[in-house]
Design a protein around this motif. Structure first.
Motif, PDB file in Angstrom:
ATOM      1  N   UNK A 322       0.823  -1.224   0.000  1.00  0.00           N
ATOM      2  CA  UNK A 322       0.000   0.000   0.000  1.00  0.00           C
ATOM      3  C   UNK A 322       0.847   1.260   0.000  1.00  0.00           C
ATOM      4  N   UNK A 323       0.181   2.380  -0.305  1.00  0.00           N
ATOM      5  CA  UNK A 323       0.848   3.684  -0.233  1.00  0.00           C
ATOM      6  C   UNK A 323       0.514   4.358   1.096  1.00  0.00           C
ATOM      7  N   UNK A 324       0.914   5.610   1.223  1.00  0.00           N
ATOM      8  CA  UNK A 324       0.717   6.335   2.473  1.00  0.00           C
ATOM      9  C   UNK A 324      -0.731   6.504   2.873  1.00  0.00           C
ATOM     10  N   UNK A 325      -1.628   6.473   1.879  1.00  0.00           N
ATOM     11  CA  UNK A 325      -3.046   6.640   2.179  1.00  0.00           C
ATOM     12  C   UNK A 325      -3.728   5.300   2.455  1.00  0.00           C
ATOM     13  N   UNK A 326      -2.944   4.213   2.432  1.00  0.00           N
ATOM     14  CA  UNK A 326      -3.522   2.894   2.681  1.00  0.00           C
ATOM     15  C   UNK A 326      -4.140   2.259   1.455  1.00  0.00           C
ATOM     16  N   UNK A 342       6.711 -23.588   0.924  1.00  0.00           N
ATOM     17  CA  UNK A 342       5.552 -22.730   1.141  1.00  0.00           C
ATOM     18  C   UNK A 342       5.485 -22.188   2.573  1.00  0.00           C
ATOM     19  N   UNK A 343       5.721 -23.057   3.543  1.00  0.00           N
ATOM     20  CA  UNK A 343       5.590 -22.639   4.947  1.00  0.00           C
ATOM     21  C   UNK A 343       6.568 -21.521   5.289  1.00  0.00           C
ATOM     22  N   UNK A 344       7.720 -21.501   4.612  1.00  0.00           N
ATOM     23  CA  UNK A 344       8.723 -20.461   4.869  1.00  0.00           C
ATOM     24  C   UNK A 344       8.505 -19.233   3.989  1.00  0.00           C
ATOM     25  N   UNK A 345       8.134 -19.469   2.712  1.00  0.00           N
ATOM     26  CA  UNK A 345       8.032 -18.364   1.749  1.00  0.00           C
ATOM     27  C   UNK A 345       6.802 -17.496   2.012  1.00  0.00           C
ATOM     28  N   UNK A 346       5.672 -18.113   2.379  1.00  0.00           N
ATOM     29  CA  UNK A 346       4.435 -17.351   2.580  1.00  0.00           C
ATOM     30  C   UNK A 346       4.626 -16.217   3.598  1.00  0.00           C
ATOM     31  N   UNK A 347       5.144 -16.505   4.823  1.00  0.00           N
ATOM     32  CA  UNK A 347       5.324 -15.395   5.760  1.00  0.00           C
ATOM     33  C   UNK A 347       6.385 -14.393   5.314  1.00  0.00           C
ATOM     34  N   UNK A 348       7.376 -14.850   4.532  1.00  0.00           N
ATOM     35  CA  UNK A 348       8.402 -13.919   4.031  1.00  0.00           C
ATOM     36  C   UNK A 348       7.805 -12.922   3.045  1.00  0.00           C
ATOM     37  N   UNK A 349       6.963 -13.419   2.126  1.00  0.00           N
ATOM     38  CA  UNK A 349       6.314 -12.530   1.160  1.00  0.00           C
ATOM     39  C   UNK A 349       5.401 -11.549   1.891  1.00  0.00           C
ATOM     40  N   UNK A 350       4.632 -12.075   2.836  1.00  0.00           N
ATOM     41  CA  UNK A 350       3.713 -11.231   3.596  1.00  0.00           C
ATOM     42  C   UNK A 350       4.466 -10.131   4.345  1.00  0.00           C
ATOM     43  N   UNK A 351       5.542 -10.497   5.006  1.00  0.00           N
ATOM     44  CA  UNK A 351       6.290  -9.520   5.807  1.00  0.00           C
ATOM     45  C   UNK A 351       6.998  -8.501   4.917  1.00  0.00           C
ATOM     46  N   UNK A 352       7.532  -8.972   3.785  1.00  0.00           N
ATOM     47  CA  UNK A 352       8.187  -8.056   2.848  1.00  0.00           C
ATOM     48  C   UNK A 352       7.191  -7.026   2.319  1.00  0.00           C
ATOM     49  N   UNK A 353       5.971  -7.464   1.986  1.00  0.00           N
ATOM     50  CA  UNK A 353       4.933  -6.540   1.497  1.00  0.00           C
ATOM     51  C   UNK A 353       4.612  -5.501   2.571  1.00  0.00           C
ATOM     52  N   UNK A 354       4.569  -5.943   3.832  1.00  0.00           N
ATOM     53  CA  UNK A 354       4.279  -5.006   4.922  1.00  0.00           C
ATOM     54  C   UNK A 354       5.402  -3.975   5.072  1.00  0.00           C
ATOM     55  N   UNK A 355       6.646  -4.441   4.968  1.00  0.00           N
ATOM     56  CA  UNK A 355       7.778  -3.521   5.115  1.00  0.00           C
ATOM     57  C   UNK A 355       7.804  -2.520   3.961  1.00  0.00           C
ATOM     58  N   UNK A 356       7.555  -3.008   2.737  1.00  0.00           N
ATOM     59  CA  UNK A 356       7.539  -2.098   1.579  1.00  0.00           C
ATOM     60  C   UNK A 356       6.436  -1.052   1.760  1.00  0.00           C
ATOM     61  N   UNK A 357       5.272  -1.473   2.258  1.00  0.00           N
ATOM     62  CA  UNK A 357       4.184  -0.527   2.519  1.00  0.00           C
ATOM     63  C   UNK A 357       4.649   0.528   3.512  1.00  0.00           C
ATOM     64  N   UNK A 358       5.345   0.074   4.550  1.00  0.00           N
ATOM     65  CA  UNK A 358       5.832   1.015   5.569  1.00  0.00           C
ATOM     66  C   UNK A 358       6.863   1.966   4.985  1.00  0.00           C
ATOM     67  N   UNK A 359       7.774   1.422   4.174  1.00  0.00           N
ATOM     68  CA  UNK A 359       8.824   2.245   3.576  1.00  0.00           C
ATOM     69  C   UNK A 359       8.243   3.302   2.622  1.00  0.00           C
ATOM     70  N   UNK A 360       7.137   2.904   1.948  1.00  0.00           N
ATOM     71  CA  UNK A 360       6.514   3.830   0.996  1.00  0.00           C
ATOM     72  C   UNK A 360       5.513   4.740   1.671  1.00  0.00           C
ATOM     73  N   UNK A 361       5.454   4.653   2.994  1.00  0.00           N
ATOM     74  CA  UNK A 361       4.562   5.534   3.742  1.00  0.00           C
ATOM     75  C   UNK A 361       3.223   4.934   4.041  1.00  0.00           C
ATOM     76  N   UNK A 362       3.080   3.596   3.816  1.00  0.00           N
ATOM     77  CA  UNK A 362       1.805   2.937   4.042  1.00  0.00           C
ATOM     78  C   UNK A 362       1.578   2.615   5.493  1.00  0.00           C
TER      79      UNK A 362
END
Length: 362
Positions: A322-326, A342-362
């Motif tokens: 997401x962006x800064x506006x969610x 799968x058990x390892x990759x799924x949480x990694x993808x999820x967490x990476x998406x969350x961090x990118x959202x945070x970095x982009x102001x999400x």
């Protein structure tokens, strides 16, 4: 939250729901062996691995039942068995425990992605995140993002005909985009210059979407600053930025080389070659990733559940960011063989998406 794309074969099949504990354990061993080695596993090995003492003959009987249900198959003339795509889907949906990342793993991913926040452009930040994600998962990492997220640096109007002009948008990262604009009748060249000056004083460092909102607000409040024809040029220019079609999205892929690791046979090499061909078909990948843009959480596609990867038999694990506006502005994830961890990759993808959202102001 993990969302799946079942192909309609599992839920209505009472046989799968009725698998007893012994059958589930044998099936789990076949899948986990496949995910770890890529090789078929035979009844003798399974009888040594399972917790309940069973003879190889008893294991073979259970394997025959699992094969009849379409969960496993025998490749070529091998005595061992591999999971089918249906089997993998059943394993992911019903048997696999998707654990959360440990605190050290979170810190490690966050440290590796810290450079994302220092990147000068959104595209550079996403490329950096993909390189890290690809390294962590040993798969190809992909992101689908809107070109509209690129930050603007400069705009120019070049008259083509009395009532047509070229709008040249220059982004901070050097990307240049041209759009043809229909001009109101009677617009003098001075109005094009004035419109460009007005816009350049207000758009620098903003995305197209941000600039559009800002300018629409300014046009309502400060109409007296500009003459009527210049206002019309700006209004027409802003309207042309709304975009939203597939061409306004870009695909970034990192880590192709990871797919060449750990190949076991010529069949594996052929599948990877087909996957490379699939990734070159950017339109198809964009359409596939676009299906996850409205999702809340991770989506998983296994093999022929998506037509794009039906030949290469690849799996895709993706999550929106997401962006800064969610607002969801893109999707990132990994593409690799169906024997992804799968058990390892799924949480990694999820967490990476969350961090990118945070970095982009999400």
């Amino acid at each position: 939250m993990v969302q799946h794309d079942p192909i309609g074969l599992i839920a209505p099949n009472a046989g799968l729901a009725q698998l007893n504990e012994r059958s589930r354990e044998i099936f789990r061993q076949i899948v986990e062996s496949y995910l770890a080695t890529g090789e078929p596993v035979g009844s003798r090995n399974i009888s040594r691995l399972i917790s309940v003492p069973l003879s190889p003959a008893s294991v073979r009987n259970v394997m025959a039942d699992l094969e009849q249900l379409g969960l496993i198959y025998a490749p070529h003339t091998s005595a061992g068995r591999l999971p089918t795509e249906l089997g993998l889907r059943f394993f992911v949906d019903a048997l696999m425990q998707v654990g959360d990342l440990t605190e050290p793993e979170r810190q490690s991913i966050q440290a590796q992605l810290s450079s994302v926040g220092r990147a000068h452009t959104v595209e550079a930040a996403l490329g950096e995140a993909l390189t890290r994600l690809s390294g962590l998962t040993r798969a190809a990492a992909v992101v689908l993002t809107a070109k509209a997220n690129v930050r603007l640096k400069h705009i120019e109007f070049v008259r083509l005909e009395p009532e047509r002009a070229l709008v040249i948008l220059v982004a901070e990262d050097g990307q240049v985009e041209n759009r043809v604009l229909t001009l109101p009748p009677g617009v003098p060249s001075s109005a094009l210059v004035e419109a460009a000056n007005y816009l350049n004083a207000r758009i620098r460092g903003r995305t197209l979407a941000e600039a559009r909102l800002e300018l629409e607000s300014l046009m309502v409040q400060n109409k007296a600053e500009l003459d009527q024809l210049t206002q019309k040029v700006i209004a027409a220019g802003v309207a042309s930025w709304s975009g939203g079609d597939g061409d306004d999205r870009q695909l970034i892929v990192r880590g192709h080389a990871n797919l060449l690791e750990d190949l076991h046979a010529l069949d594996d090499l052929e599948r990877v070659r087909l996957l490379f061909d699939d990734l070159e078909t950017k339109r198809g990948v964009i359409d596939l990733l676009g299906r996850a843009e409205s999702a809340d959480g991770v989506r998983i596609f296994i093999g022929s559940e998506n037509k794009l990867f039906s030949l290469s038999g690849s799996s895709t694990i993706i999550a929106p960011y997401s962006d800064g506006a969610g607002h969801i502005v893109g999707v990132l994830g990994v593409i690799g063989p169906t024997r992804l961890n799968y058990a390892r990759v799924i949480p990694m993808v999820d967490y990476t998406a969350r961090i990118v959202s945070r970095m982009l102001g999400g």
